[in-house]
Design an enzyme around this catalytic site. Structure first.
Site, short mmCIF file in Angstrom:
data_model
loop_
_atom_site.label_atom_id
_atom_site.label_comp_id
_atom_site.label_asym_id
_atom_site.label_seq_id
_atom_site.Cartn_x
_atom_site.Cartn_y
_atom_site.Cartn_z
N ASP A 84 0.85 -1.20 0.00
CA ASP A 84 0.00 0.00 0.00
C ASP A 84 0.89 1.25 0.00
O ASP A 84 1.78 1.39 0.85
CB ASP A 84 -0.87 -0.05 1.27
CG ASP A 84 -1.97 0.98 1.28
OD1 ASP A 84 -2.40 1.42 0.19
OD2 ASP A 84 -2.43 1.34 2.38
N ASP A 105 3.13 4.51 -5.35
CA ASP A 105 2.51 5.82 -5.18
C ASP A 105 3.49 6.91 -5.58
O ASP A 105 4.30 7.37 -4.78
CB ASP A 105 2.07 5.98 -3.72
CG ASP A 105 1.41 7.33 -3.46
OD1 ASP A 105 1.35 8.15 -4.41
OD2 ASP A 105 0.97 7.57 -2.33
N GLU A 135 -0.93 5.79 -8.74
CA GLU A 135 -1.74 6.87 -8.15
C GLU A 135 -1.49 8.21 -8.83
O GLU A 135 -0.37 8.59 -9.13
CB GLU A 135 -1.45 7.00 -6.64
CG GLU A 135 -2.25 8.14 -6.01
CD GLU A 135 -2.22 8.17 -4.49
OE1 GLU A 135 -2.13 7.10 -3.86
OE2 GLU A 135 -2.30 9.29 -3.94
N HIS A 177 -7.39 9.90 4.08
CA HIS A 177 -7.09 8.80 5.00
C HIS A 177 -7.49 9.20 6.42
O HIS A 177 -7.32 10.35 6.81
CB HIS A 177 -5.59 8.51 5.01
CG HIS A 177 -5.10 7.82 3.78
ND1 HIS A 177 -4.02 8.24 3.05
CD2 HIS A 177 -5.54 6.70 3.14
CE1 HIS A 177 -3.80 7.43 2.03
NE2 HIS A 177 -4.73 6.49 2.06
N GLY A 208 -9.06 5.69 1.57
CA GLY A 208 -9.75 6.42 2.63
C GLY A 208 -11.17 5.94 2.84
O GLY A 208 -12.09 6.75 3.07
N GLY A 209 -11.38 4.63 2.79
CA GLY A 209 -12.74 4.07 2.88
C GLY A 209 -13.41 4.28 4.23
O GLY A 209 -14.64 4.23 4.33
N ASN A 229 -10.28 0.82 -0.15
CA ASN A 229 -9.33 0.56 0.92
C ASN A 229 -9.88 0.99 2.28
O ASN A 229 -10.36 2.12 2.44
CB ASN A 229 -8.05 1.38 0.68
CG ASN A 229 -7.27 0.92 -0.52
OD1 ASN A 229 -7.72 0.07 -1.28
ND2 ASN A 229 -6.10 1.49 -0.71
N THR A 232 -8.34 2.51 8.91
CA THR A 232 -8.61 3.08 10.23
C THR A 232 -9.83 2.45 10.91
O THR A 232 -9.83 2.25 12.13
CB THR A 232 -8.82 4.61 10.08
OG1 THR A 232 -7.71 5.15 9.36
CG2 THR A 232 -8.92 5.30 11.43
P1 13P Z 1 -8.58 4.67 5.87
O1 13P Z 1 -7.59 4.45 6.96
O2 13P Z 1 -9.13 6.06 5.89
O3 13P Z 1 -9.65 3.63 5.87
O4 13P Z 1 -7.79 4.55 4.49
C1 13P Z 1 -7.21 3.35 4.13
C2 13P Z 1 -6.43 3.47 2.87
O5 13P Z 1 -6.76 4.20 1.99
C3 13P Z 1 -5.22 2.62 2.73
O6 13P Z 1 -4.48 2.98 1.62
#
Ligand code: 13P
Length: 287
Positions: A84, A105, A135, A177, A208-209, A229, A232
């Site tokens: 990642d 990235d 990206e 994120h 940033g899901g 993704n 968090t």
């Molecule tokens: P979050 O931590 O906001 O869920 O984002 C995860 C992410 O995009 C990993 O690349």
């Protein structure tokens, strides 16, 4: 066996659903995510940031642990082990270590340099049968020391990078994120639509899901997002369940201090989060 993410993402794009990438931090995380994907008959992508890779004693340790776990747990759904937000050197190290999928990235680099390095990695990944994520336009916020301003991607640049032969493309569309601020204006569907029109069949990746409302997730999938993704949210779920266990004094009862007991509520909480996301993304039953 670990697989490239190419086939699962092509199917997701054609079938209008998304495959979840869930980031891993240790054995418990990995086990919870793999067991839930298997239970839901869903393909899954395990994300490893460079920081998490270091924490888990290096990419070789991660690749060995994940491959062995897939085998020992009898996991039959497709599993991709994915770097990642990799740097160029990190990407090379993960290719060497046995990852089945790579993200390079280059979004913080000038576009010409991003294109050049992505092109080089396309050639290496193609030869080895690995999938590659590129990206364009950075994801806002901070993840493991990678800080992005969060600007929306330029659809023309997206088209250029998509045409290099990458497997999937992460494009900034106002996503962040970690926690979204209260005044977050939401995803830019206008940008996503323009990118989708320029990139056609290319599976698009939404980073940033965590914290994106369900209706926005569904609309993003309708507009061509095939990989989402989440990091968090699993961390919050683990932290909340562990805190509750300790606050209830359960670690002080009998053998409640045993790490297998102490870490169990957190592991279950991760499973519940992954279950909800797989359902929301629509990848259940697709393995
Ligand atoms: P979050 O931590 O906001 O869920 O984002 C995860 C992410 O995009 C990993 O690349």
């Amino acid at each position: 066996m670990l697989v490239s993410a190419e086939e699962m993402l092509k199917k997701a794009k054609a079938g209008h659903y998304a495959v979840g990438q869930f980031n891993i931090n240790n054995l418990e995380w990995t086990k919870s995510i793999l067991l839930t994907a298997q239970e839901m008959k869903s393909p899954v992508i395990l994300g490893v940031s460079e920081g998490a890779g270091k924490y888990m004693c290096g990419f070789k340790t991660v690749a060995a642990m994940v491959s062995a776990m897939v085998d020992s747990l009898g996991i039959t759904v497709p599993v991709a082990l994915h770097l990642d937000h990799g740097t160029y050197d990190g990407a090379k190290a993960c290719i060497e270590a046995g990852f089945s999928s790579i993200m390079f990235d280059g979004s913080s680099l000038p576009i010409e340099e991003n294109v050049e390095k992505t092109k080089e990695l396309v050639a290496i990944c193609k030869e080895k049968g690995l999938s590659l994520e590129a990206e364009v336009g950075s994801i806002g916020g901070e993840e493991d020391g990678v800080v992005g301003a969060g600007e929306c991607a330029d659809p023309e640049e997206c088209e250029r990078v998509a045409n290099l032969g990458v497997t999937m493309l992460a494009a900034g569309i106002g996503n962040i994120h970690g926690k979204y601020p209260d005044n977050w204006p939401g995803l830019s569907f206008e940008t996503l639509d323009a990118i989708q029109q320029k990139t056609g069949d290319m599976p698009l990746v939404l980073h940033g899901g965590t914290g994106i409302p369900d209706d926005m997730i569904k609309k993003a999938i309708d507009l061509g997002v095939s990989k989402i993704n989440v990091n968090t949210e699993c961390q919050w779920a683990f932290q909340k369940a562990t805190r509750e266990y300790i606050m209830a004094g359960k670690d002080l009862e009998g053998k409640g201090f045993d790490p297998r007991k102490l870490l169990a509520p957190g592991a279950e909480a991760i499973k519940e989060t992954v279950r909800e996301k797989i359902k929301l993304f629509g990848s259940d039953g697709k393995a």
